[in-house]
Design an enzyme around this catalytic site. Structure first.
Site, PDB file in Angstrom:
ATOM      1  N   ARG A 163       0.639  -1.296  -0.050  1.00 32.61           N
ATOM      2  CA  ARG A 163       0.042  -0.008  -0.050  1.00 32.61           C
ATOM      3  C   ARG A 163       0.844   1.303   0.089  1.00 32.61           C
ATOM      4  O   ARG A 163       0.371   2.339   0.642  1.00 32.61           O
ATOM      5  CB  ARG A 163      -0.946   0.061   1.260  1.00 32.61           C
ATOM      6  CG  ARG A 163      -1.953  -0.969   1.219  1.00 32.61           C
ATOM      7  CD  ARG A 163      -3.288  -0.660   2.191  1.00 32.61           C
ATOM      8  NE  ARG A 163      -4.028  -1.905   2.477  1.00 32.61           N
ATOM      9  CZ  ARG A 163      -4.245  -2.547   3.612  1.00 32.61           C
ATOM     10  NH1 ARG A 163      -4.002  -1.543   4.736  1.00 32.61           N
ATOM     11  NH2 ARG A 163      -5.000  -3.370   3.758  1.00 32.61           N
TER      12      ARG A 163
ATOM     13  N   ARG B 241      -3.780   6.127   0.137  1.00 32.07           N
ATOM     14  CA  ARG B 241      -4.190   7.238   0.758  1.00 32.07           C
ATOM     15  C   ARG B 241      -3.229   7.998   1.625  1.00 32.07           C
ATOM     16  O   ARG B 241      -3.415   9.216   1.994  1.00 32.07           O
ATOM     17  CB  ARG B 241      -5.437   6.786   1.694  1.00 32.07           C
ATOM     18  CG  ARG B 241      -6.656   6.334   0.972  1.00 32.07           C
ATOM     19  CD  ARG B 241      -7.632   5.916   1.605  1.00 32.07           C
ATOM     20  NE  ARG B 241      -7.463   4.335   2.262  1.00 32.07           N
ATOM     21  CZ  ARG B 241      -8.006   3.796   2.963  1.00 32.07           C
ATOM     22  NH1 ARG B 241      -9.326   4.412   3.575  1.00 32.07           N
ATOM     23  NH2 ARG B 241      -7.824   2.535   3.455  1.00 32.07           N
TER      24      ARG B 241
ATOM     25  N   ARG C  35      -7.172  10.978  -7.474  1.00 36.07           N
ATOM     26  CA  ARG C  35      -8.372   9.930  -7.314  1.00 36.07           C
ATOM     27  C   ARG C  35      -9.430  10.757  -7.137  1.00 36.07           C
ATOM     28  O   ARG C  35     -10.549  10.124  -6.875  1.00 36.07           O
ATOM     29  CB  ARG C  35      -8.166   8.802  -6.354  1.00 36.07           C
ATOM     30  CG  ARG C  35      -7.347   7.965  -6.662  1.00 36.07           C
ATOM     31  CD  ARG C  35      -7.974   6.673  -7.295  1.00 36.07           C
ATOM     32  NE  ARG C  35      -9.501   6.580  -6.749  1.00 36.07           N
ATOM     33  CZ  ARG C  35      -9.868   5.622  -5.751  1.00 36.07           C
ATOM     34  NH1 ARG C  35      -9.150   4.983  -4.913  1.00 36.07           N
ATOM     35  NH2 ARG C  35     -11.066   5.842  -5.341  1.00 36.07           N
TER      36      ARG C  35
ATOM     37  N   ASP D 107      -6.329  -3.992  -7.431  1.00 37.17           N
ATOM     38  CA  ASP D 107      -7.063  -4.554  -6.206  1.00 37.17           C
ATOM     39  C   ASP D 107      -7.470  -5.947  -6.716  1.00 37.17           C
ATOM     40  O   ASP D 107      -7.474  -6.503  -7.698  1.00 37.17           O
ATOM     41  CB  ASP D 107      -8.382  -3.779  -6.050  1.00 37.17           C
ATOM     42  CG  ASP D 107      -9.155  -4.084  -4.753  1.00 37.17           C
ATOM     43  OD1 ASP D 107      -8.680  -3.438  -3.638  1.00 37.17           O
ATOM     44  OD2 ASP D 107     -10.029  -5.098  -4.607  1.00 37.17           O
TER      45      ASP D 107
ATOM     46  N   TYR E  19     -14.650 -13.188  -0.166  1.00 38.78           N
ATOM     47  CA  TYR E  19     -15.488 -12.175  -0.490  1.00 38.78           C
ATOM     48  C   TYR E  19     -16.560 -12.497  -1.238  1.00 38.78           C
ATOM     49  O   TYR E  19     -17.711 -12.066  -1.097  1.00 38.78           O
ATOM     50  CB  TYR E  19     -14.519 -11.268  -1.258  1.00 38.78           C
ATOM     51  CG  TYR E  19     -13.619 -10.279  -0.525  1.00 38.78           C
ATOM     52  CD1 TYR E  19     -14.283  -9.446   0.362  1.00 38.78           C
ATOM     53  CD2 TYR E  19     -12.232 -10.338  -0.828  1.00 38.78           C
ATOM     54  CE1 TYR E  19     -13.296  -8.634   0.898  1.00 38.78           C
ATOM     55  CE2 TYR E  19     -11.151  -9.620  -0.085  1.00 38.78           C
ATOM     56  CZ  TYR E  19     -12.005  -8.696   0.686  1.00 38.78           C
ATOM     57  OH  TYR E  19     -11.038  -7.738   1.313  1.00 38.78           O
TER      58      TYR E  19
END
Length: 355
Positions: A32, A36, A45, A81, A156
């Site tokens: 990561r 962010r 983004r 992702d 998921y």
């Protein structure tokens, strides 16, 4: 496997450590690292959904490059992702801000499993186009492609989204193992196709994320997960690129995960690297394992923890690990100060390499 002409990155510390060579400095990259924590990421983004971003080649290239420019890390990881190949294959899902991947129609029955689509390389053409842009932009820096492991993708799909306890997933696994193995077989096919497409486009290494495998016992992992992860690694072995395997909370699974076929085993922050080397066994490189929260603790604490991990990595190499790639034990936390990451990379680079 038909592949893009492979870049010859003979001086790349990341690739040297992954393949048993001697890097000229300690290699480091962070999971990561493009995300962010970076103001430039938030700016580029703004107003663009996560999945939309993952299917925009120019945006994939720009976001992947941001931590290379800022932090001078030794490898880039493709901005994507783990649910991208599922979306590309035609599964109705979205990444909901603050929640994560949400699946419109969870997979709960034999019929649901049989209805799963297959992935074709052309379905991820936007991703491979991003890879090709990056090969020009990165210069001598290696590019890591990645995919989610079959178990994590299955969780998921069965749960319908993120889950704390994975109860529906484990219920299918234990009560209906035949359906479970068919599901994981289908997801293994998708994972292999996604990794092969990235390798054919020119990535220099691949990482398989089994983010939720730590929810399993060792016996469950061996019976219900390991055979499928083994097939993923076996099917991309002929590409000749380093293969990395990583999961969170997997200290008790490290030996079995090492058997899956990867060249490098990622270690989270709960297990010291020297102990991880004993569990994994000789002949594999290790990756990790600074606690991401340490980056909030100030320079003295960061310095002490980085040096401790370096010492444990050196001991791991004496115990038979073929190399060490410095990383976090999981991903960069969103509120991490980017300047702290930059300074930590510089500190790691300043340490002597193991003899």
């Amino acid at each position: 496997m038909s592949t893009h002409a492979r870049r010859q990155l003979t001086d790349a510390p990341f690739l040297a450590a992954a393949t048993g060579g001697v890097p000229h400095r300690r290699p480091v990259w962070f999971m990561r690292q493009a995300g962010r924590s970076l103001p430039e990421y938030r700016e580029v983004r703004a107003g663009i959904g996560m999945l939309e971003s993952c299917f925009d080649p120019e945006l994939v290239c720009e976001i992947t490059m941001q931590p290379i420019r800022r932090h001078q890390v030794d490898a880039a990881i493709l901005f994507s992702d783990i649910v991208v190949p599922l979306k590309a294959a035609g599964i109705d899902l979205d990444i909901v801000p603050g929640v994560g991947p949400v699946v419109a129609n969870p997979v709960r029955t034999v019929a649901d499993v049989r209805a799963l689509p297959r992935l074709r390389a052309e379905d991820v053409g936007a991703v491979t186009a991003g890879v090709k842009l990056l090969l020009d932009a990165l210069g001598e820096t290696p590019l890591i492609g990645f995919a989610g492991a079959p178990f994590t993708l299955a969780s998921y799909l069965v749960e319908g989204g993120p889950s704390k306890n994975h109860e529906r997933t484990k219920a299918m696994m234990l009560a209906d193992p035949e359906t479970w193995h068919h599901l994981l077989g289908a997801l293994t096919d998708i994972t292999i196709e996604f990794l092969r497409a990235q390798i054919a486009a020119g990535v220099d290494a691949v990482q398989l994320f089994d983010s939720w495998a730590g929810a399993l016992s060792l016996a469950q992992y061996r019976e219900y997960v390991l055979p499928h992860s083994e097939r993923v690694f076996a099917e991309v072995a002929d590409a000749g690129v380093p293969r990395i395997h990583f999961g969170v909370g997997t200290g008790e699974l490290l030996g079995a995960m090492g058997e899956a076929g990867a060249d490098v085993v990622g270690v989270d922050w709960r297990i010291p690297l020297n102990e991880a080397a004993r569990r994994v066994g000789p002949g594999k490189a290790l990756q990790g394992n600074l606690d991401p929260a340490v980056l909030f603790a100030g320079p003295a604490a960061i310095d002490a923890e980085v040096r401790r991990i370096a010492r444990e990595a050196d001991e791991a190499i004496t115990l038979g690990a073929k190399g060490h790639i410095f990383n976090l034990g999981h991903g960069v936390l969103p509120n991490t100060d980017p300047s702290v990451i930059t300074d930590t990379v510089a500190l790691i680079h300043s340490l002597p390499t193991p003899l």
